[in-house]
Design a protein around this motif. Structure first.
Motif, PDB file in Angstrom:
ATOM      1  N   GLU A  78       0.812  -1.219   0.000  1.00  0.00           N
ATOM      2  CA  GLU A  78       0.000   0.000   0.000  1.00  0.00           C
ATOM      3  C   GLU A  78       0.848   1.273   0.000  1.00  0.00           C
ATOM      4  N   TYR A  79       2.167   1.114   0.004  1.00  0.00           N
ATOM      5  CA  TYR A  79       3.032   2.292   0.057  1.00  0.00           C
ATOM      6  C   TYR A  79       2.868   3.168  -1.182  1.00  0.00           C
ATOM      7  N   ARG A  80       2.564   2.576  -2.324  1.00  0.00           N
ATOM      8  CA  ARG A  80       2.346   3.372  -3.526  1.00  0.00           C
ATOM      9  C   ARG A  80       1.152   4.304  -3.329  1.00  0.00           C
ATOM     10  N   GLU A  81       0.118   3.826  -2.663  1.00  0.00           N
ATOM     11  CA  GLU A  81      -1.049   4.663  -2.391  1.00  0.00           C
ATOM     12  C   GLU A  81      -0.665   5.817  -1.453  1.00  0.00           C
ATOM     13  N   TRP A  82       0.185   5.514  -0.486  1.00  0.00           N
ATOM     14  CA  TRP A  82       0.674   6.566   0.410  1.00  0.00           C
ATOM     15  C   TRP A  82       1.457   7.627  -0.367  1.00  0.00           C
ATOM     16  N   ASP A  83       2.319   7.185  -1.268  1.00  0.00           N
ATOM     17  CA  ASP A  83       3.118   8.129  -2.049  1.00  0.00           C
ATOM     18  C   ASP A  83       2.244   9.017  -2.936  1.00  0.00           C
ATOM     19  N   LEU A  84       1.157   8.485  -3.431  1.00  0.00           N
ATOM     20  CA  LEU A  84       0.229   9.296  -4.231  1.00  0.00           C
ATOM     21  C   LEU A  84      -0.412  10.380  -3.376  1.00  0.00           C
ATOM     22  N   HIS A 113       8.403  12.568   3.346  1.00  0.00           N
ATOM     23  CA  HIS A 113       7.255  11.716   3.651  1.00  0.00           C
ATOM     24  C   HIS A 113       7.191  10.460   2.787  1.00  0.00           C
ATOM     25  N   THR A 114       7.881  10.443   1.664  1.00  0.00           N
ATOM     26  CA  THR A 114       7.727   9.352   0.717  1.00  0.00           C
ATOM     27  C   THR A 114       8.269   8.040   1.275  1.00  0.00           C
ATOM     28  N   SER A 115       7.703   6.945   0.784  1.00  0.00           N
ATOM     29  CA  SER A 115       8.168   5.638   1.243  1.00  0.00           C
ATOM     30  C   SER A 115       9.627   5.412   0.858  1.00  0.00           C
ATOM     31  N   ASP A 116      10.048   5.943  -0.307  1.00  0.00           N
ATOM     32  CA  ASP A 116      11.454   5.801  -0.704  1.00  0.00           C
ATOM     33  C   ASP A 116      12.380   6.390   0.355  1.00  0.00           C
ATOM     34  N   TRP A 117      12.018   7.566   0.861  1.00  0.00           N
ATOM     35  CA  TRP A 117      12.890   8.261   1.819  1.00  0.00           C
ATOM     36  C   TRP A 117      12.919   7.541   3.165  1.00  0.00           C
ATOM     37  N   GLU A 167     -12.648   3.375   2.799  1.00  0.00           N
ATOM     38  CA  GLU A 167     -11.542   2.697   2.117  1.00  0.00           C
ATOM     39  C   GLU A 167     -10.676   3.636   1.276  1.00  0.00           C
ATOM     40  N   GLU A 168     -10.883   4.946   1.367  1.00  0.00           N
ATOM     41  CA  GLU A 168     -10.032   5.916   0.688  1.00  0.00           C
ATOM     42  C   GLU A 168      -9.006   6.454   1.681  1.00  0.00           C
ATOM     43  N   LEU A 169      -7.746   6.446   1.282  1.00  0.00           N
ATOM     44  CA  LEU A 169      -6.683   6.975   2.144  1.00  0.00           C
ATOM     45  C   LEU A 169      -6.786   8.498   2.164  1.00  0.00           C
ATOM     46  N   VAL A 170      -7.058   9.060   3.336  1.00  0.00           N
ATOM     47  CA  VAL A 170      -7.261  10.514   3.443  1.00  0.00           C
ATOM     48  C   VAL A 170      -6.246  11.163   4.384  1.00  0.00           C
ATOM     49  N   GLY A 171      -5.334  10.396   4.926  1.00  0.00           N
ATOM     50  CA  GLY A 171      -4.336  10.969   5.828  1.00  0.00           C
ATOM     51  C   GLY A 171      -3.449   9.874   6.382  1.00  0.00           C
ATOM     52  N   GLY A 172      -2.516  10.301   7.239  1.00  0.00           N
ATOM     53  CA  GLY A 172      -1.650   9.319   7.861  1.00  0.00           C
ATOM     54  C   GLY A 172      -0.345   9.928   8.338  1.00  0.00           C
ATOM     55  N   CYS A 173       0.567   9.042   8.758  1.00  0.00           N
ATOM     56  CA  CYS A 173       1.841   9.525   9.307  1.00  0.00           C
ATOM     57  C   CYS A 173       2.857   8.387   9.361  1.00  0.00           C
ATOM     58  N   PRO A 174       4.079   8.615   8.859  1.00  0.00           N
ATOM     59  CA  PRO A 174       5.153   7.633   9.062  1.00  0.00           C
ATOM     60  C   PRO A 174       5.748   7.814  10.462  1.00  0.00           C
ATOM     61  N   MET A 202      18.687  14.362  10.230  1.00  0.00           N
ATOM     62  CA  MET A 202      18.677  15.121   8.990  1.00  0.00           C
ATOM     63  C   MET A 202      17.325  15.088   8.264  1.00  0.00           C
ATOM     64  N   THR A 203      16.271  14.743   8.978  1.00  0.00           N
ATOM     65  CA  THR A 203      14.914  14.896   8.447  1.00  0.00           C
ATOM     66  C   THR A 203      14.151  15.691   9.481  1.00  0.00           C
ATOM     67  N   ASP A 204      13.987  16.982   9.216  1.00  0.00           N
ATOM     68  CA  ASP A 204      13.467  17.863  10.245  1.00  0.00           C
ATOM     69  C   ASP A 204      11.955  17.783  10.390  1.00  0.00           C
ATOM     70  N   TYR A 205      11.256  17.379   9.340  1.00  0.00           N
ATOM     71  CA  TYR A 205       9.820  17.165   9.488  1.00  0.00           C
ATOM     72  C   TYR A 205       9.352  16.071   8.547  1.00  0.00           C
ATOM     73  N   CYS A 206       8.497  15.246   9.094  1.00  0.00           N
ATOM     74  CA  CYS A 206       7.914  14.139   8.341  1.00  0.00           C
ATOM     75  C   CYS A 206       6.697  13.676   9.129  1.00  0.00           C
ATOM     76  N   GLY A 207       5.840  14.594   9.491  1.00  0.00           N
ATOM     77  CA  GLY A 207       4.732  14.299  10.389  1.00  0.00           C
ATOM     78  C   GLY A 207       3.437  14.000   9.673  1.00  0.00           C
ATOM     79  N   PRO A 208       2.330  14.128  10.379  1.00  0.00           N
ATOM     80  CA  PRO A 208       1.020  13.798   9.823  1.00  0.00           C
ATOM     81  C   PRO A 208       0.664  14.623   8.596  1.00  0.00           C
ATOM     82  N   LEU A 209      -0.024  13.967   7.672  1.00  0.00           N
ATOM     83  CA  LEU A 209      -0.584  14.608   6.484  1.00  0.00           C
ATOM     84  C   LEU A 209      -2.060  14.288   6.395  1.00  0.00           C
ATOM     85  N   LEU A 210      -2.788  15.108   5.690  1.00  0.00           N
ATOM     86  CA  LEU A 210      -4.185  14.809   5.437  1.00  0.00           C
ATOM     87  C   LEU A 210      -4.601  15.393   4.107  1.00  0.00           C
TER      88      LEU A 210
END
Length: 331
Positions: free
Chosen positions: A13-19, A31-35, A56-63, A82-90
């Motif tokens: 499901e990481y591709r859906e997160w990246d989208l 925020h990307t799964s690659d990073w 069932e639609e991804l509308v937010g989240g957080c690594p 060296m990653t100063d922010y990577c918090g919740p998104l919506l």
């Protein structure tokens, strides 16, 4: 409106997160799964990407990176070295009414907050990227908050009209010394300069060489950014900026300058050339991550940036707070 379901994403499901990261404005390369997978693989971090779903639609989240401290404490953080922010998104509301946008923000963030509180963490630290302003679902429920700062250089303006006298002198010195710039995505050059910076302070670089190898692979394979170097007429690189692409702007992620090269103009020249290049490519701003360290903040003021706040929230249970207090007393 249907309730929000929160669960850990599986790798498929990481591709859906990246989208989602690509779609929402506060989403960044961090925020990307690659990073985040680079941290997982190189530093053996326990990575978890939590997703918030509505129908069932991804509308937010957080690594989150999770670790056990000496088998006693279980802590979670959305950031790492060296990653100063990577918090919740919506996902932003499609509605035009402010009340609708606030309602949806609170529904998603409240669901995420409640879920995280059920995971048995002794400490949770989330740092939001610039652009997310409403953190009340956390602060209204007992989380501590803190404000941080970055700087944006407006690329719609004329840089010549905004630089200070000091920066002009630096640029003149760089020109007289024959310094030039070029894009050169070379790992050895970057890591060599970075190592010199930390050796001068009798420290090791904040991340191992393998980490930067993978970052440079991403730059080559997925065009997520570039490195600009400042070099002498003899071709010796004396300073470098690693820049990552955002949506409307870029992120000045990392810079390094040979401490043995005393001419300050090498750094000013890089900022100046980047400004002109990115402006020509229709980026709107440069996010210069230099707002929280006084000497860096003072220097970047020479380019007349806009000060931009961003926020973090932290929740600690009594056990974590007590052990942290004991550690402070012991040290």
């Amino acid at each position: 409106m249907n309730e929000i379901e929160v669960r850990e994403l599986v790798p498929s499901e990481y591709r859906e997160w990246d989208l989602l990261v690509e779609e929402v404005q506060p989403g960044t390369p961090f925020h990307t799964s690659d990073w985040v997978e680079i941290y997982r693989d190189v530093l053996s971090r326990d990575l978890r990407i939590y997703g918030c779903f509505r129908d069932e639609e991804l509308v937010g989240g957080c690594p989150l990176f999770v670790k056990n401290l000496k088998g006693v404490l279980k802590v979670a953080s959305s950031i790492s070295n060296m990653t100063d922010y990577c918090g919740p998104l919506l996902k932003e509301s499609s509605g035009s009414k402010a009340s609708k946008r606030v309602q949806e923000t609170h529904e998603i963030f409240n669901a995420l907050r409640e879920f995280l509180c059920r995971q048995g963490f002794d400490s949770i630290h989330l740092k939001f990227s610039p652009g997310i302003e409403d953190i009340r679902p956390f602060t209204w429920n007992g989380w501590d908050s803190k404000v941080h700062y970055t700087h944006h250089l407006d690329l719609n303006e004329e840089v010549e009209n905004n630089v200070s006298r000091t920066i002009r002198k630096d640029l003149k010195s760089a020109s007289e010394a024959g310094l030039r710039t070029r894009v050169w995505n070379d790992l050895e050059t970057y890591y060599g300069l970075l190592s010199k910076v930390y050796e001068r302070q009798h420290l090791k670089p904040p991340l191992p060489r393998k980490f930067f190898e993978k970052v440079f692979n991403l730059i080559r394979e997925k065009n997520i950014g570039y490195m600009l170097v400042s070099e002498t007429p003899e071709g010796e690189a004396v300073a470098a900026h690693l820049t990552l692409y955002g949506k409307k702007g870029t992120i000045a992620w990392s810079s390094a300058r040979d401490p043995a090269f005393s001419l300050r103009g090498s750094n000013a020249l890089l900022y100046y050339k980047e400004f002109l290049d990115l402006k020509a490519r229709n980026f709107e701003y440069m996010n210069v991550m230099a707002g929280n360290v006084p000497r860096f903040a003072d220097y970047i003021l020479g380019f007349s940036p806009k000060l931009v706040p961003y926020y973090s929230v932290t929740l600690e249970n009594k056990k974590y707070s007590a052990l942290k207090a004991l550690h402070k007393i012991a040290t």
